[in-house]
Enzyme design. Sequence first.
Site, mmCIF file in Angstrom:
data_model
loop_
_atom_site.group_PDB
_atom_site.id
_atom_site.type_symbol
_atom_site.label_atom_id
_atom_site.label_comp_id
_atom_site.label_asym_id
_atom_site.label_seq_id
_atom_site.Cartn_x
_atom_site.Cartn_y
_atom_site.Cartn_z
ATOM 1 N N HIS A 99 0.981 5.319 1.098
ATOM 2 C CA HIS A 99 0.396 6.367 1.933
ATOM 3 C C HIS A 99 0.454 7.704 1.206
ATOM 4 O O HIS A 99 1.489 8.075 0.654
ATOM 5 C CB HIS A 99 1.181 6.524 3.242
ATOM 6 N N HIS B 146 0.835 -1.197 0.000
ATOM 7 C CA HIS B 146 0.000 0.000 0.000
ATOM 8 C C HIS B 146 0.871 1.249 0.000
ATOM 9 O O HIS B 146 2.005 1.222 0.455
ATOM 10 C CB HIS B 146 -0.971 0.024 1.183
#
Length: 203
Positions: A147, A145
């Site tokens: 940010h 992922h």
Amino acid sequence: MENRRLAVLCSHLRPIGSNHISCVSSVTCDSNSKEHRLRVSKKEVSEKDCIFCKIIRGESPAVKLYEDDICLCIFDTHPVSHGHSLIIPKSHYPSLEGTPPSVVAAMCSKVPFISNAIMKATGSDSFNLLVNNGAAAGQVIFHTHIHIIPRKARDCLWTSESLQRRPLKLNQEASRLADCVREQISSTNSEDSELQDGLTRNY
């Protein structure tokens, strides 16, 4: 270190208020591709137990900002700044190096317009783009992922911003390190080419 990592993990598991829940479409988190099986360690967490995969399957709540066939953008449930968001691939890849380049490219291609929208909505004029890849780097959810962390002047978000940075010394040690990195890049490119050739033959 362990307490911090546990706190971050718990923040992703913390339920959010029902007034802000936006369900995401149910998508199978598929890690059964031949390429993925060759890259992912057996020790990594499975998609069955992955909180991001549960969000993708619609089994856990999240505030959805954007969704397409490849990735999803949601609010971080324990943000370090107002509007802190995550871009997540819909397929389960435990690490950045285990994520196919095409998926990384698809995720990164969404950064400009999603980050621009977040900055406008939060009144920010800057943002950090961050990937915690591996436990030593602070990764606690082993599903790739990115940010997006909105920033404002003098928000003093990172302690490291006050640290004095030292100039790079262009000496033999730097030269040896550069040679080593280039050798690893060359080796990785060769392995990727062999892997791609093998996958092509299998099809």
